[in-house]
Design a protein around this motif. Structure first.
Motif, PDB file in Angstrom:
ATOM      1  N   ASN A  47     -30.410 -77.961 -79.746  1.00 53.37           N
ATOM      2  CA  ASN A  47     -30.084 -79.658 -78.862  1.00 53.37           C
ATOM      3  C   ASN A  47     -30.841 -80.352 -80.151  1.00 53.37           C
ATOM      4  O   ASN A  47     -30.975 -81.936 -79.890  1.00 53.37           O
ATOM      5  N   VAL A  48     -31.662 -80.230 -81.068  1.00 50.57           N
ATOM      6  CA  VAL A  48     -31.913 -81.239 -82.032  1.00 50.57           C
ATOM      7  C   VAL A  48     -30.807 -81.172 -83.670  1.00 50.57           C
ATOM      8  O   VAL A  48     -31.256 -81.335 -84.975  1.00 50.57           O
ATOM      9  N   TRP A  49     -29.623 -81.016 -83.732  1.00 50.80           N
ATOM     10  CA  TRP A  49     -28.771 -81.227 -84.587  1.00 50.80           C
ATOM     11  C   TRP A  49     -28.599 -82.512 -84.592  1.00 50.80           C
ATOM     12  O   TRP A  49     -28.427 -82.794 -86.266  1.00 50.80           O
ATOM     13  N   GLY A  50     -28.693 -83.284 -84.171  1.00 55.38           N
ATOM     14  CA  GLY A  50     -29.046 -84.663 -84.439  1.00 55.38           C
ATOM     15  C   GLY A  50     -29.371 -85.332 -85.629  1.00 55.38           C
ATOM     16  O   GLY A  50     -29.146 -85.629 -86.223  1.00 55.38           O
ATOM     17  N   ILE A  51     -30.763 -84.398 -84.951  1.00 55.27           N
ATOM     18  CA  ILE A  51     -32.100 -84.816 -86.774  1.00 55.27           C
ATOM     19  C   ILE A  51     -31.533 -84.277 -87.893  1.00 55.27           C
ATOM     20  O   ILE A  51     -31.160 -84.885 -88.927  1.00 55.27           O
ATOM     21  N   PHE A  52     -30.526 -82.791 -87.999  1.00 53.03           N
ATOM     22  CA  PHE A  52     -29.691 -82.621 -89.479  1.00 53.03           C
ATOM     23  C   PHE A  52     -29.137 -83.470 -89.493  1.00 53.03           C
ATOM     24  O   PHE A  52     -28.635 -83.620 -90.575  1.00 53.03           O
TER      25      PHE A  52
END
Length: 422
Positions: A47-52
């Motif tokens: 769910n934190v792929w947006g940060i990467f």
């Protein structure tokens, strides 16, 4: 004269240990904790792929990849989680612990190998395929083992298990932001990879089947995909409604960091808002799962899907400040992800426990279609004047409301009432 017809002792009906004597508790709650660890790592990282994605676009892959290409990596991960679940179904006869352990190792390898990525296709193979393939083993472990231990409390148990997704995101989001800023993307990936292995090792020790290994091995090896399932019209409607509703889930989660920066917020604020959103998904999956056992699992899914669409229409559209965007994260985050704790219980209610493994396999494979919501959103944004987000916001709201209406029709078919419990 003795009546010979009465001399034979009547044999008791054959008992199926899969259906009888389900404890609704006991060691089942330890199994729930192990499942919590699985979703904590798997979806917390997914769910934190947006940060990467945001970090890659301004560093290693700057000028090498478009937003659409980067967002597709996150979608591919979720597609892999779902489409590879039939492979893990074939290993169920060897025990859920093996599935869990294999998935943990593959996810760790996927994250660590991804740390060496310098081209877009490297991430497609590692973050998208390998990590997602490992995640499919953990995901199926969670979905298949909970029904062995719970019936009346199944939505509550599943809600607690899947709340790990939100809490995992709450932990990983600021951690990833800090690690990337301090050590760079490669070392951030490596640290998160070993973090995944450590948490899942504890879960692998705790998890176990309720059914004896001898029973599992005696079960014939069958294809996890039974085409006869599609003859069940109610199951088909559930497939369509759930997939359409779920199509709106990933877009806002992946887009939130970029959207927050686009309205003038800092990357730290963006990370904090994502943490709030994921924390709300964790809290409500637990609490609303408990409520769903009382008002009906399908009823809860319909209500949450309709509210998610409404929040996208009337709040996200006007979220041009930190305060309004925070309100959207709290409200939308509280309703957007109820598919995950309710998919298994609703499927069991529609098709029955004996057909549940095949039903879940089909549900998970078809739910992979919903991951296309993110590249669709990216394409809509590119076609919107000035790369605005209005089209993305309208698309998210529309698919949630459409999914809710289809499931409302299913509920009426099953109960002939719009107000009864189901």
């Amino acid at each position: 004269m003795v009546d010979d017809t009465k001399s034979a002792v009547e044999e008791p009906p054959t008992r199926d240990p899969f259906l009888d004597d389900i404890p609704n508790g006991g060691y089942g709650w330890v199994v729930v904790v192990a499942c919590f660890f699985a979703t904590f790592t798997l979806f917390g990282i997914a769910n934190v792929w947006g940060i990467f994605s945001q970090a890659y676009s301004t560093s290693i892959l700057e000028g090498k990849a478009t937003t659409l290409q980067l967002m597709t990596i996150g979608s591919l991960l979720n597609v892999s989680i779902n489409v590879f679940t039939p492979v893990s179904v074939l290993l169920v006869r060897y025990g859920v612990r093996l599935n869990y352990a294999v998935g943990s190792v593959l996810m760790c390898l996927g994250a660590i190998i991804a740390s060496f990525s310098t081209e877009l296709w490297h991430l497609y193979l590692t973050q998208g395929l390998l990590f997602g393939f490992g995640g499919s083993f953990l995901y199926m472990s969670v979905m298949s083992v909970i029904p062995q231990w719970f019936t009346t409390r199944r939505a509550t148990a599943m809600g607690f298990s899947t709340s790990g997704a939100g809490l995992g995101g709450l932990a990983v989001s600021p951690m990833a932001n800090y690690l990337i800023a301090k050590y760079g993307i490669p070392w951030a990936y490596r640290i998160i990879g070993f973090y995944t292995l450590g948490v899942c090792a504890v879960g692998a020790i705790l998890i176990k089947d309720r059914l004896p290994r001898s029973y599992l091995k005696k079960r014939p090896i069958e294809s996890p995909i039974q085409l006869s399932m599609f003859k069940d019209v109610n199951f088909d409607i559930w497939l369509v409604g759930s997939v359409i509703g779920l199509t709106g889930y990933l877009g806002p989660i992946f887009y939130l960091p970029k959207y927050a920066v686009s309205i003038g917020l800092s990357e730290t604020d963006a990370s904090n808002l994502l943490s709030v959103l994921l924390a709300m998904t964790a809290v409500t999956r637990l609490t609303l799962g408990f409520v769903a056992d009382r008002i009906g699992r399908l009823n809860m899914f319909i209500i949450c899907s309709a509210l998610s669409g409404l929040f996208s229409f009337v709040i996200w559209t006007f979220a041009t400040s930190y305060g309004v965007l925070l309100a959207f994260c709290i409200l939308w985050g509280g309703t957007c992800g109820m598919y995950y704790p309710l998919a298994s219980p609703i499927t069991a209610s529609v098709v029955g426990l004996k057909r549940l493994p095949s039903g879940l396999s089909i549900v998970f494979i078809f739910s992979a279609i919903s991951a296309m919501g993110t590249p669709i959103s990216a394409a809509i944004q590119q076609a919107t004047p000035n790369n605005g987000y209005l089209g993305v916001q309208m698309f998210t709201g529309a698919v949630y409301v459409c999914g809710a209406l289809i499931c409302l029709y299913l509920k009426y078919r099953l109960t002939r009432s719009l107000w009864s419990k189901f």
